[in-house]
Scaffold this active site. Structure first.
Site, PDB file in Angstrom:
ATOM      1  N   HIS A 197      46.661  -7.535  72.813  1.00  9.22           N
ATOM      2  CA  HIS A 197      47.974  -7.024  73.190  1.00  9.22           C
ATOM      3  C   HIS A 197      49.117  -7.670  72.417  1.00  9.22           C
ATOM      4  O   HIS A 197      50.281  -7.522  72.779  1.00  9.22           O
ATOM      5  CB  HIS A 197      48.195  -7.121  74.702  1.00  9.22           C
ATOM      6  CG  HIS A 197      47.078  -6.477  75.466  1.00  9.22           C
ATOM      7  ND1 HIS A 197      46.847  -5.129  75.411  1.00  9.22           N
ATOM      8  CD2 HIS A 197      46.106  -6.998  76.249  1.00  9.22           C
ATOM      9  CE1 HIS A 197      45.781  -4.848  76.144  1.00  9.22           C
ATOM     10  NE2 HIS A 197      45.303  -5.958  76.657  1.00  9.22           N
TER      11      HIS A 197
ATOM     12  N   ARG B 250      64.779  -2.878  75.715  1.00  5.70           N
ATOM     13  CA  ARG B 250      65.253  -4.006  74.899  1.00  5.70           C
ATOM     14  C   ARG B 250      65.120  -3.649  73.423  1.00  5.70           C
ATOM     15  O   ARG B 250      64.466  -2.663  73.076  1.00  5.70           O
ATOM     16  CB  ARG B 250      64.377  -5.233  75.160  1.00  5.70           C
ATOM     17  CG  ARG B 250      62.915  -4.971  74.810  1.00  5.70           C
ATOM     18  CD  ARG B 250      62.048  -6.214  74.801  1.00  5.70           C
ATOM     19  NE  ARG B 250      60.748  -5.937  74.236  1.00  5.70           N
ATOM     20  CZ  ARG B 250      59.716  -5.418  74.871  1.00  5.70           C
ATOM     21  NH1 ARG B 250      59.821  -5.098  76.142  1.00  5.70           N
ATOM     22  NH2 ARG B 250      58.582  -5.194  74.251  1.00  5.70           N
TER      23      ARG B 250
ATOM     24  N   GLU C 296      45.123   4.745  86.278  1.00  8.82           N
ATOM     25  CA  GLU C 296      45.214   5.809  85.275  1.00  8.82           C
ATOM     26  C   GLU C 296      43.834   6.106  84.716  1.00  8.82           C
ATOM     27  O   GLU C 296      42.979   5.221  84.649  1.00  8.82           O
ATOM     28  CB  GLU C 296      46.085   5.359  84.078  1.00  8.82           C
ATOM     29  CG  GLU C 296      47.575   5.430  84.301  1.00  8.82           C
ATOM     30  CD  GLU C 296      48.376   4.987  83.077  1.00  8.82           C
ATOM     31  OE1 GLU C 296      49.596   5.037  83.142  1.00  8.82           O
ATOM     32  OE2 GLU C 296      47.779   4.590  82.056  1.00  8.82           O
TER      33      GLU C 296
ATOM     34  N   LYS D 140      56.332  -0.112  86.418  1.00 13.66           N
ATOM     35  CA  LYS D 140      55.643   0.863  85.562  1.00 13.66           C
ATOM     36  C   LYS D 140      55.249   2.130  86.325  1.00 13.66           C
ATOM     37  O   LYS D 140      55.124   3.198  85.720  1.00 13.66           O
ATOM     38  CB  LYS D 140      54.409   0.224  84.920  1.00 13.66           C
ATOM     39  CG  LYS D 140      54.669  -1.109  84.207  1.00 13.66           C
ATOM     40  CD  LYS D 140      55.669  -0.990  83.086  1.00 13.66           C
ATOM     41  CE  LYS D 140      56.148  -2.360  82.623  1.00 13.66           C
ATOM     42  NZ  LYS D 140      57.228  -2.318  81.658  1.00 13.66           N
TER      43      LYS D 140
HETATM   44  C1  MV4 Z   1      45.962   2.180  78.365  1.00 16.92           C
HETATM   45  C2  MV4 Z   1      44.923   2.314  77.441  1.00 16.92           C
HETATM   46  C3  MV4 Z   1      44.034   3.343  77.635  1.00 16.92           C
HETATM   47  N1  MV4 Z   1      44.175   4.203  78.679  1.00 16.92           N
HETATM   48  N2  MV4 Z   1      46.078   3.065  79.376  1.00 16.92           N
HETATM   49  C4  MV4 Z   1      47.637  -2.020  76.899  1.00 16.92           C
HETATM   50  C5  MV4 Z   1      48.878  -2.746  77.310  1.00 16.92           C
HETATM   51  C6  MV4 Z   1      49.802  -1.722  77.874  1.00 16.92           C
HETATM   52  N3  MV4 Z   1      50.985  -1.641  77.053  1.00 16.92           N
HETATM   53  C7  MV4 Z   1      49.048  -0.434  77.878  1.00 16.92           C
HETATM   54  N4  MV4 Z   1      47.773  -0.655  77.279  1.00 16.92           N
HETATM   55  C8  MV4 Z   1      46.827   0.312  77.262  1.00 16.92           C
HETATM   56  N5  MV4 Z   1      46.882   1.217  78.264  1.00 16.92           N
HETATM   57  C9  MV4 Z   1      45.209   4.036  79.518  1.00 16.92           C
HETATM   58  N6  MV4 Z   1      45.358   4.890  80.532  1.00 16.92           N
HETATM   59  C10 MV4 Z   1      44.877   1.410  76.375  1.00 16.92           C
HETATM   60  C11 MV4 Z   1      45.841   0.408  76.301  1.00 16.92           C
HETATM   61  C12 MV4 Z   1      45.806  -0.461  75.161  1.00 16.92           C
HETATM   62  C13 MV4 Z   1      44.745  -1.287  74.908  1.00 16.92           C
HETATM   63  C14 MV4 Z   1      43.690  -1.382  75.771  1.00 16.92           C
HETATM   64  C15 MV4 Z   1      42.625  -2.184  75.491  1.00 16.92           C
HETATM   65  C16 MV4 Z   1      42.630  -2.954  74.321  1.00 16.92           C
HETATM   66  C17 MV4 Z   1      43.686  -2.922  73.475  1.00 16.92           C
HETATM   67  C18 MV4 Z   1      44.747  -2.095  73.757  1.00 16.92           C
HETATM   68  C19 MV4 Z   1      45.809  -2.064  72.900  1.00 16.92           C
HETATM   69  C20 MV4 Z   1      46.845  -1.232  73.174  1.00 16.92           C
HETATM   70  C21 MV4 Z   1      46.848  -0.426  74.309  1.00 16.92           C
END
Ligand code: MV4
Length: 454
Positions: free
Chosen positions: A234, A291, A199, A115
């Site tokens: 998630h 994918r 981040e 990533k």
């Molecule tokens: C984040 C974020 C906020 N700020 N990155 C979650 C899994 C991955 N695919 C990326 N995710 C996130 N990254 C930054 N810089 C918020 C999420 C996020 C999330 C975080 C907490 C609770 C639920 C979430 C659902 C989707 C994405």
């Protein structure tokens, strides 16, 4: 390609079998002992057992799948999603056997699997990324330095992550050393790689992803977005397109950004570029998925483009045959994931035999499911047993149609999440198109049984 092997199970294996039949391609299923009665085994042209129920002894074994492919003498392998779909070593082994891997090449899968590298590729392509570290951070001191520069709260993420594992939210400098260690430890345990990056934490973002298709001749288009903000731990619950949040201007800017990322890394086949979008409409690249995804039917419904057929054609060396201006968002589509799980018992999986089984139909309704009356949901795999996808002329029509469709879906003998999903669909915040990634948490808090002691 005349014959392919499907290295997956469940609804996606069935989806790929269906695409093969329509294109005149022979399909060979692989299956574990627990999946002998699965519909993908029954509907494929051939089937080979590759081991016991546990996926670590079957669907996750590259050597067994490649042996089956060689015995069946296939031209290609479609990996579906999950399992080995984004394992660069598997893709490389498939390629080295002279079998076409139906997906991007192994180098691109490897790059996007890291990533921190993916972030660098996006930045190089001129696409906005979340402010943070350039590559992995060496130790807690470096993490603290970067966090101080960008400001708290920050999020520490696993380089090999995805799905929230090895991810830690940090609100202040006093917690950074502890959370760095915790994230790194969890990442090492989950992925065999403890590397993490930092981040800026985006508050209450929307998760909006763009579907792209790239052929082997340099043609790349995007097929619009999917709004996947409605997630629980998630795991996506509802996906839709178009996003109620995007304007035509923002859609064009993000779509162009998605294509730029794909072009910059030499992407081939179907892929998804994930963004976070903040309350002000600022967007940030976070990941690229190499994918086909669970929620691909939403895009198929809105654009009228068969993504799995496109994957097979692209892998055969065909040209896309259409340009960006030919892609239209023709309607509104929503997908709900149907899972054998009990919302009343903290969403615990509920494997077991399905008794009565009746799927919804009628105008604008699609059901992708491998389940049937008498089918036993095995204990070994993901609890998703199907997806309902609806279309409507408007978002409101799609919501009402989904509610109607879910009310018709009868699954006896086991618990499932349909009543929960219907409640989410009818929630005013969702109906108004205001759901962020925090929506489900807020929804659950609002609908929790009141504390009788008070
Ligand atoms: C984040 C974020 C906020 N700020 N990155 C979650 C899994 C991955 N695919 C990326 N995710 C996130 N990254 C930054 N810089 C918020 C999420 C996020 C999330 C975080 C907490 C609770 C639920 C979430 C659902 C989707 C994405």
């Amino acid at each position: 390609m005349q014959k392919i092997l499907i290295a997956n199970r469940g609804e996606i294996a069935l989806r790929i079998v269906r695409a093969c039949k329509e294109l005149g391609i022979e399909s060979v299923a692989v299956y574990s002992e627990a999946d002998e009665q699965s519909l993908h085994v029954q509907l494929a042209d051939g089937a080979i057992c590759i081991g016991p129920g546990r996926s670590s002894e079957s669907y996750l074994r590259p050597e067994r799948i490649i042996a089956a492919a060689e015995i069946a003498n296939v031209d290609g392998i479609h990996p579906g999603y999950g399992f080995l779909s984004e394992d660069p070593d598997f893709a490389e082994q498939v390629e080295s056997c002279g079998i076409k891997f139906i997906g991007p090449n192994s180098d691109v899968i490897r790059k996007m699997g890291d990533k921190a590298v993916a972030r660098q590729i996006a930045a190089e392509a001129g696409v906005p990324t979340v402010p943070g570290s350039t590559g992995p951070v060496a130790d807690d001191k470096e993490a603290a330095k970067i966090a101080h520069e960008i400001g708290y709260p920050v999020i520490i993420k696993a380089v090999s992550g995805g799905g929230g594992k090895g991810m830690r939210l940090v609100h202040s400098a006093s917690a950074i050393s502890r959370e760095f260690a915790a994230a790194s430890m969890e990442a090492l345990k989950s992925f065999g790689n403890g590397a993490v990056y930092v981040e800026k934490f985006i508050e209450k973002p929307r998760h909006i992803e763009f579907q792209i298709l790239a052929d082997e001749h340099g043609n790349i288009v995007h097929l619009g977005e999917r709004d996947c903000s409605v997630q629980r731990r998630h795991q996506k619950v509802i996906e839709e397109s178009p996003s109620p949040f995007l304007t035509p201007e923002l859609r064009k800017e993000m779509g162009d950004a998605a294509v730029a990322v794909a072009r910059h890394c030499g992407y081939r086949n179907a892929g998804t570029v994930e963004f976070l979008v903040d309350a002000y409409g600022k967007f940030y690249f976070i990941e690229m998925n190499a994918r086909i995804q669970v929620e691909h039917p939403v895009t198929e419904t809105v654009t009228g483009i068969d993504l799995v057929a496109a994957q097979l054609r692209i892998a055969s060396g065909e040209r896309l045959g259409f340009a960006q201006e030919d892609v239209q968002q023709r309607c509104h589509a929503i997908e709900c994931r149907v899972c054998a799980e009990d919302p009343e018992r903290n969403f615990a999986p509920c494997p077991g035999e399905i008794g009565l089984y009746y799927t919804p139909g009628g105008p604008g309704v699609r059901v992708d499911s491998h389940a049937y009356s008498g089918y036993t949901v095995p204990q070994y795999y993901d609890s998703m047993i199907g997806k309902v996808i609806v279309s409507g002329a408007t978002r409101q029509e799609a919501i009402e149609r989904m509610n109607r469709a879910l009310s018709e879906y009868l699954i006896g003998g086991i618990r499932c999440n349909i009543p929960f999903t219907r409640a989410v669909l009818m929630d005013p915040v969702f109906v108004e198109g205001k759901a962020t990634t925090h929506f489900i948490e807020e929804f659950m808090a609002r609908n929790a049984a009141p504390n009788r002691q008070g």
